[in-house]
Design a protein around this motif. Structure first.
Motif, PDB file in Angstrom:
ATOM      1  N   ASP A 200      25.336  40.394 -63.814  1.00 56.48           N
ATOM      2  CA  ASP A 200      24.979  40.814 -62.455  1.00 56.48           C
ATOM      3  C   ASP A 200      26.034  41.814 -61.979  1.00 56.48           C
TER       4      ASP A 200
ATOM      5  N   HIS B 224      16.874  32.489 -51.506  1.00 56.11           N
ATOM      6  CA  HIS B 224      16.709  31.748 -52.753  1.00 56.11           C
ATOM      7  C   HIS B 224      16.967  30.248 -52.591  1.00 56.11           C
TER       8      HIS B 224
ATOM      9  N   HIS C  65      21.748  31.880 -62.004  1.00 53.77           N
ATOM     10  CA  HIS C  65      22.564  32.911 -62.639  1.00 53.77           C
ATOM     11  C   HIS C  65      24.064  32.603 -62.639  1.00 53.77           C
TER      12      HIS C  65
ATOM     13  N   ARG D 208      21.447  39.267 -55.017  1.00 52.84           N
ATOM     14  CA  ARG D 208      20.046  39.619 -55.173  1.00 52.84           C
ATOM     15  C   ARG D 208      19.203  38.585 -54.440  1.00 52.84           C
ATOM     16  N   GLU D 209      18.017  38.964 -54.066  1.00 48.29           N
ATOM     17  CA  GLU D 209      17.140  38.044 -53.356  1.00 48.29           C
ATOM     18  C   GLU D 209      15.924  37.722 -54.221  1.00 48.29           C
ATOM     19  N   ASP D 210      16.196  37.185 -55.418  1.00 46.83           N
ATOM     20  CA  ASP D 210      15.096  36.783 -56.283  1.00 46.83           C
ATOM     21  C   ASP D 210      15.326  35.351 -56.759  1.00 46.83           C
ATOM     22  N   LYS D 211      14.283  34.727 -57.267  1.00 47.69           N
ATOM     23  CA  LYS D 211      14.341  33.312 -57.620  1.00 47.69           C
ATOM     24  C   LYS D 211      15.281  33.041 -58.800  1.00 47.69           C
ATOM     25  N   GLU D 212      15.551  34.046 -59.642  1.00 47.66           N
ATOM     26  CA  GLU D 212      16.414  33.837 -60.794  1.00 47.66           C
ATOM     27  C   GLU D 212      17.888  33.783 -60.427  1.00 47.66           C
ATOM     28  N   LEU D 213      18.241  34.269 -59.244  1.00 48.91           N
ATOM     29  CA  LEU D 213      19.645  34.270 -58.831  1.00 48.91           C
ATOM     30  C   LEU D 213      20.212  32.861 -58.828  1.00 48.91           C
ATOM     31  N   TYR D 214      19.425  31.885 -58.412  1.00 43.75           N
ATOM     32  CA  TYR D 214      19.878  30.500 -58.301  1.00 43.75           C
ATOM     33  C   TYR D 214      20.368  29.971 -59.650  1.00 43.75           C
TER      34      TYR D 214
END
Length: 354
Positions: free
Chosen positions: A93, A152, A67, A59-65
């Motif tokens: 995920d 990210h 996760h 995913r390309e969102d800030k929460e991925l880092y």
């Protein structure tokens, strides 16, 4: 005689497994498991490389880092793909789950545990120091380049994450006994953060406050409080137990070791927080409010902690632990055994890959 000379030669010729870790991971959150990979496979057999993860659609969102971390084990030209999900939320995920052969996750609901075939539940870990200064800088720079500036990965955040790892204690610092005796037999130490998250406003923060106030009511030799910013919406309610300057993590570890007991409660998004993992590593007598998420017992059927079933009666439970030395020692032994058999970095990796 020939057999005794040939056997070690043949054994030496067998290829060691090689481990490849995704360089775009959040290192501080992944450090516990990187240490486990070093301990289980040998540090020389563990590497960072982006190539094995080309098929992992992130995913390309800030929460991925925050996760998960991904790693691959190559042995005899066979590849096994693994995900370790350390997110506070119980969400899985799906892209990562479909990509991997096994998905290890800390925070799970009981329903998901039995639904997902590739899912394995693991105990909580925490951030630790795994590299010296030279290694930290090398991995920081090289892994930023290997990550190919993925959306990210921001340089400032990436750099701070590696420095945070370097400034934490190593796993041995948690496992070793206290270097000094506690101040008194009833010395209790507990610090926590005054979290702004929705669930913490109604559960975590009030429960920590109740524990502190109960300790003081019982005339316990209490030290600690809640780290808070004056801008927190509930600061006025907690300011009598608040402090605004962070405590050094090494001091925190040493004082926690000296404490007669350790208090735990689910934290952000009702997760198993780092504190629970730290208390297990220290072999503490743990008193805890009811856990929100599934906790792996591995057939023992017994939690390595004392659970407060009714938070209105916290005074009764606290009195029991403070006055029953034999029970405290039993809880401490339970925590030590659980950590050594199931929750140390090496044991967690062993359970994931085997």
């Amino acid at each position: 005689m020939l057999f005794y000379f040939r056997y070690p030669i043949l054994k030496k010729m067998q290829k060691s497994a090689q481990v490849y870790i995704d360089p775009s991971i959040k290192v501080l959150y992944s450090s516990y498991y990187i240490q486990g990979l070093y301990d289980f496979y040998g540090k020389d057999n563990v590497h960072f490389s982006a190539k094995p993860f080309n098929g992992l659609k992130k995913r390309e969102d800030k929460e991925l880092y925050d996760h998960y971390m991904a790693f691959v084990v190559k042995k005899d030209d066979q590849y096994k793909r693994y995900i370790i999900d350390f997110w506070d939320k119980t969400i899985i995920d799906e892209n990562a789950y479909n990509w991997c052969d096994r998905y290890a996750k800390i925070n799970n609901t009981k329903e998901v545990v039995f639904e997902k075939e590739k899912l394995i539940v693991i105990p909580p870990g925490f951030g630790i120091k795994i590299w010296n200064k030279k290694e930290t800088i090398k991995h920081c720079l090289c892994n930023f380049l290997r990550s190919k500036r993925k959306p990210h990965i921001k340089l400032k955040r990436h750099y701070e994450d590696y420095i945070d790892q370097f400034e934490r204690p190593a796993i041995q610092d948690y496992e070793s006994p206290s270097s000094s005796a506690p101040k008194t037999k009833t010395y209790v130490f507990m610090i926590g953060r005054l979290w702004p998250h929705k669930n913490c406003l109604t559960t975590t923060n009030p429960l920590r406050l109740r524990f502190i106030e109960t300790c003081k009511k019982l005339n316990v030799d209490f030290e600690g409080g809640l780290f808070a910013s004056p801008s927190h919406p509930d600061y006025e309610q907690y300011k009598h137990v608040a402090f605004t300057k962070k405590m050094d993590v090494f001091t925190y570890v040493e004082k926690t070791k000296q404490s007669a007991i350790a208090f735990n409660t689910p934290a952000v998004h009702d997760c198993h927080g780092w504190k629970l993992g730290e208390y297990l590593a220290m072999g503490k007598a743990i008193i805890s409010t009811k856990l929100s998420n599934y906790f792996p017992l591995y057939g023992s059927g017994q939690l390595p902690l004392h659970t407060i079933l009714d938070t209105d009666n916290i005074e009764e439970d606290l009195t029991l632990l403070l006055h029953d030395e034999n029970y405290r020692e039993e809880l401490s032994t339970r925590a030590q055994n659980y950590y050594q058999e199931h929750a140390s970095p090496k044991k967690v990796i062993e359970k994931i890959v085997e």
